[in-house]
Every structure is written in structure tokens, then in C-alpha cells.
Design a protein around this motif. Sequence first.
Motif, PDB file in Angstrom:
ATOM      1  N   ARG A  54       0.910   9.015   0.856  1.00 36.87           N
ATOM      2  CA  ARG A  54       0.087   8.535   1.964  1.00 36.87           C
ATOM      3  C   ARG A  54       0.207   7.017   2.054  1.00 36.87           C
ATOM      4  NH1 ARG A  54      -3.090  11.195  -1.333  1.00 36.87           N
ATOM      5  NH2 ARG A  54      -4.432   9.371  -1.702  1.00 36.87           N
ATOM      6  N   ILE A  55       0.245   6.524   3.252  1.00 34.70           N
ATOM      7  CA  ILE A  55       0.305   5.066   3.430  1.00 34.70           C
ATOM      8  C   ILE A  55      -0.761   4.622   4.421  1.00 34.70           C
ATOM      9  CG2 ILE A  55       2.754   4.898   2.869  1.00 34.70           C
ATOM     10  CD1 ILE A  55       3.308   4.566   5.870  1.00 34.70           C
ATOM     11  N   ARG A  56      -1.267   3.421   4.203  1.00 29.32           N
ATOM     12  CA  ARG A  56      -2.112   2.715   5.166  1.00 29.32           C
ATOM     13  C   ARG A  56      -1.455   1.366   5.417  1.00 29.32           C
ATOM     14  NH1 ARG A  56      -8.296   2.177   3.654  1.00 29.32           N
ATOM     15  NH2 ARG A  56      -7.424   1.148   1.796  1.00 29.32           N
ATOM     16  N   TYR A  57      -1.533   0.891   6.635  1.00 29.05           N
ATOM     17  CA  TYR A  57      -0.866  -0.378   6.933  1.00 29.05           C
ATOM     18  C   TYR A  57      -1.594  -1.089   8.073  1.00 29.05           C
ATOM     19  CZ  TYR A  57       1.179   2.748  10.404  1.00 29.05           C
ATOM     20  OH  TYR A  57       1.346   3.674  11.395  1.00 29.05           O
ATOM     21  N   VAL A 116       1.224  -3.018   3.550  1.00 28.51           N
ATOM     22  CA  VAL A 116       1.435  -1.576   3.430  1.00 28.51           C
ATOM     23  C   VAL A 116       0.903  -1.119   2.088  1.00 28.51           C
ATOM     24  CG1 VAL A 116       3.135   0.301   3.510  1.00 28.51           C
ATOM     25  CG2 VAL A 116       3.557  -1.815   4.794  1.00 28.51           C
ATOM     26  N   GLU A 117      -0.014  -0.137   2.087  1.00 27.16           N
ATOM     27  CA  GLU A 117      -0.574   0.419   0.866  1.00 27.16           C
ATOM     28  C   GLU A 117      -0.007   1.816   0.650  1.00 27.16           C
ATOM     29  OE1 GLU A 117      -4.813   0.498   1.006  1.00 27.16           O
ATOM     30  OE2 GLU A 117      -5.021  -1.665   0.758  1.00 27.16           O
ATOM     31  N   CYS A 118       0.365   2.143  -0.582  1.00 27.90           N
ATOM     32  CA  CYS A 118       0.962   3.430  -0.905  1.00 27.90           C
ATOM     33  C   CYS A 118       0.083   4.166  -1.921  1.00 27.90           C
ATOM     34  CB  CYS A 118       2.348   3.253  -1.502  1.00 27.90           C
ATOM     35  SG  CYS A 118       3.512   2.362  -0.443  1.00 27.90           S
ATOM     36  N   ARG A 120       9.352   4.994   8.641  1.00 28.28           N
ATOM     37  CA  ARG A 120       8.574   4.210   7.677  1.00 28.28           C
ATOM     38  C   ARG A 120       9.273   2.876   7.390  1.00 28.28           C
ATOM     39  NH1 ARG A 120       5.566   8.133   3.246  1.00 28.28           N
ATOM     40  NH2 ARG A 120       4.169   9.117   4.744  1.00 28.28           N
ATOM     41  N   ARG A 131       0.836  -2.166  -3.222  1.00 30.01           N
ATOM     42  CA  ARG A 131       0.674  -2.815  -1.923  1.00 30.01           C
ATOM     43  C   ARG A 131       1.883  -3.729  -1.717  1.00 30.01           C
ATOM     44  NH1 ARG A 131      -4.866  -3.858  -4.079  1.00 30.01           N
ATOM     45  NH2 ARG A 131      -6.333  -2.515  -2.958  1.00 30.01           N
ATOM     46  N   LEU A 134      10.371   2.723   3.303  1.00 31.13           N
ATOM     47  CA  LEU A 134       9.955   3.725   2.325  1.00 31.13           C
ATOM     48  C   LEU A 134      10.843   4.947   2.468  1.00 31.13           C
ATOM     49  CD1 LEU A 134       6.110   3.410   2.881  1.00 31.13           C
ATOM     50  CD2 LEU A 134       7.337   2.740   0.805  1.00 31.13           C
TER      51      LEU A 134
END
Length: 253
Positions: free
Chosen positions: A2-5, A249-251, A29, A197, A116
Motif C-alpha cells: 500500500r502506498i500513500r503520497y 511517498v509512503e510504503c 507507480r 518514506r 516502485l
Amino acid sequence: MRIRYAARTDVGMVRAHNEDYFALIEDERLFIVADGMGGHASGDIASKMSADIIGEFYRITRDPEAPWPFPYDNTLSYAENRMVSSIRLANAKINHAASKHRSQRGMGTTVVAFSLNGDRAYVAHVGDSRCYLIRRGRIQALTRDHSLLEDYKDARPDLTEEEIRDFPHKNVITRALGMRDSVEVDLCEIEIEDGDRYMLCSDGLCGMLEDEEILDIVLASPDPESAVRELIDRSNEAGGTDNITAMLVECAF
């Protein structure tokens, strides 16, 4: 995974217009930050061109039968070849446009791209836009600026912090898209860990904030949107002498 950006760009406190540009190709991505140069409108054109050409190359090469503009490098993976070829193509087209149109002569752009792919991340860059990894409470630059300052630091490893701070040609870059008809692209591969991150930025941010300040802001922020907003606000408070772009970008697994 899952990613947040989140991403933001700002003109800063001194410049009249913004020559930075960022883009995200969600299906791939792929994250891009570019910092244009050349004055007037041409810096804007070069930074946007770089992101558009890279994105279009990725879209075209979803077709395995699509032709590539450069020979395949067997020392690199498919993901690495794709990233490097897209940036080399952007360089060639920007260089051609700059030579063809008088109003665009001298234009160019830095670029940093982050991709990614499974449990791997790839970073490619030309110029002094950066990518940082924030992991386990620490910050690490994954890119090395292509600049006179970095070359001077290599030649003079005994330089003091004061000498580095006072170096008169700090903002002169030695490599950018559009400067020549070909370009060398620096590339690195990272194995992703849970909680990583990755922050891409133009030099309008990293030129205003120390790495530890960037780390503190990101760690104290509840989400990527808050982090990039605070990073830009703090860069402006520090002087905002250039355009500022931040992308985080958070993974998570």
C-alpha cells in the motif's frame, strides 16, 4: 504493498514564476520531479516536457512489441532500462526543441524519477533535484547532485563546513536534460521495507532546509499531505529563494 503520497509545488518568495513541475503516472507507480532552467517561459517548458515524455514512453512501452529509441542494456534490468531510456529520450527531445526554436535556446531541466516495482524501488536522476529515503528514524540521500560543488567536494575532501557554505558557485549544475544531445543517467535500486518514506524535491527545498530539518518535519507529520505542506512552508520561512517542490511517498506492507 500500500502506498500513500502527496505532492506540492510553490513559486517561493523571490521568483516571479514557477519553473518546477511534478507528475505521477499512477498505473506505473512512477513519480517525477523536474526543475526547469533557461529563463522566461522556457524553463517551464523543459520541466513539463521531461515529465510528459517520460510518462508517454512508459505508456507506449506497456506494449512489449513497441520499439525503443535506444539499444537495450543487458547489464540493467527491464525496469532500469525503461527508466533510463525514458529520461534519455526526454533529454534528446528537449535538446532538439532548444536547438530548433530561438525562444527556447538554452532551456533545460533537472529530473528525479522514482519507480516502485514489486518489492524494489528505482531512483534515476540528472541534475540536482534529489530523492531521500527516510527509514527507521534516519534520512539518507539516494542521489548525488550533479553540481560544481559536489565535484569540488570530491576533489577537496578536507573542505570545512564553512568553506562548503561559502562556495561561490553552489548553484551551478554540471548535468541536466537538454544541455547536450546525450546524457548520462544515474540510477540506484533499493529493497523496500515496511514504513519507508521516499521524498523527491527540487533544490528550492533542500537548498533551504538541512537534511535533519527535513527528517524532523516528515517524522512529525501525520500524513504525506501535511508533510509536504510543512516542508514548503518552512522552506519559504527560510528565505524561499527558489521554486519549491516536494513529493512524499509512503510504503507499507
